[in-house]
Design a protein around this motif. Sequence first.
Motif, PDB file in Angstrom:
ATOM      1  N   GLY A   1      43.807  33.356  46.561  1.00  0.00           N
ATOM      2  CA  GLY A   1      44.493  32.569  45.624  1.00  0.00           C
ATOM      3  C   GLY A   1      44.011  32.028  44.499  1.00  0.00           C
ATOM      4  N   THR A   2      44.697  31.272  43.557  1.00  0.00           N
ATOM      5  CA  THR A   2      44.199  30.841  42.326  1.00  0.00           C
ATOM      6  C   THR A   2      43.380  29.372  42.425  1.00  0.00           C
ATOM      7  N   THR A   3      42.715  29.171  41.234  1.00  0.00           N
ATOM      8  CA  THR A   3      41.726  27.929  41.466  1.00  0.00           C
ATOM      9  C   THR A   3      42.669  26.627  41.805  1.00  0.00           C
ATOM     10  N   GLN A   4      43.865  26.816  41.111  1.00  0.00           N
ATOM     11  CA  GLN A   4      44.621  25.487  41.270  1.00  0.00           C
ATOM     12  C   GLN A   4      44.964  25.535  42.603  1.00  0.00           C
ATOM     13  N   GLN A   5      45.561  26.505  43.201  1.00  0.00           N
ATOM     14  CA  GLN A   5      46.120  26.386  44.656  1.00  0.00           C
ATOM     15  C   GLN A   5      44.782  26.119  45.508  1.00  0.00           C
ATOM     16  N   PHE A   6      43.588  26.471  45.276  1.00  0.00           N
ATOM     17  CA  PHE A   6      42.566  25.859  46.098  1.00  0.00           C
ATOM     18  C   PHE A   6      42.242  24.559  45.794  1.00  0.00           C
TER      19      PHE A   6
ATOM     20  N   ARG B   1      44.366  22.180  45.171  1.00  0.00           N
ATOM     21  CA  ARG B   1      45.415  21.563  45.802  1.00  0.00           C
ATOM     22  C   ARG B   1      45.046  21.605  47.234  1.00  0.00           C
ATOM     23  N   PHE B   2      44.683  22.585  47.829  1.00  0.00           N
ATOM     24  CA  PHE B   2      44.328  22.606  49.174  1.00  0.00           C
ATOM     25  C   PHE B   2      43.063  21.724  49.490  1.00  0.00           C
TER      26      PHE B   2
END
Length: 55
Positions: free
Chosen positions: A10-15, A17-18
Amino acid sequence: MSQNPQDPAGTTQQFQRFQQQGQTERSGPNLGLIIGIVAVVAVVAVLVIALLALG
């Protein structure tokens, strides 16, 4: 047809948030672990009392 490589994670932003969610969820004590320890202590106590009563 050109192929664009995609990050399977996934994207950096998704990571990010996770990762933030994981930190907030783990801030307190693990309730399952505490319940498990209490259950084991209770079982050991019952076994000790039973052995003392028989002996």
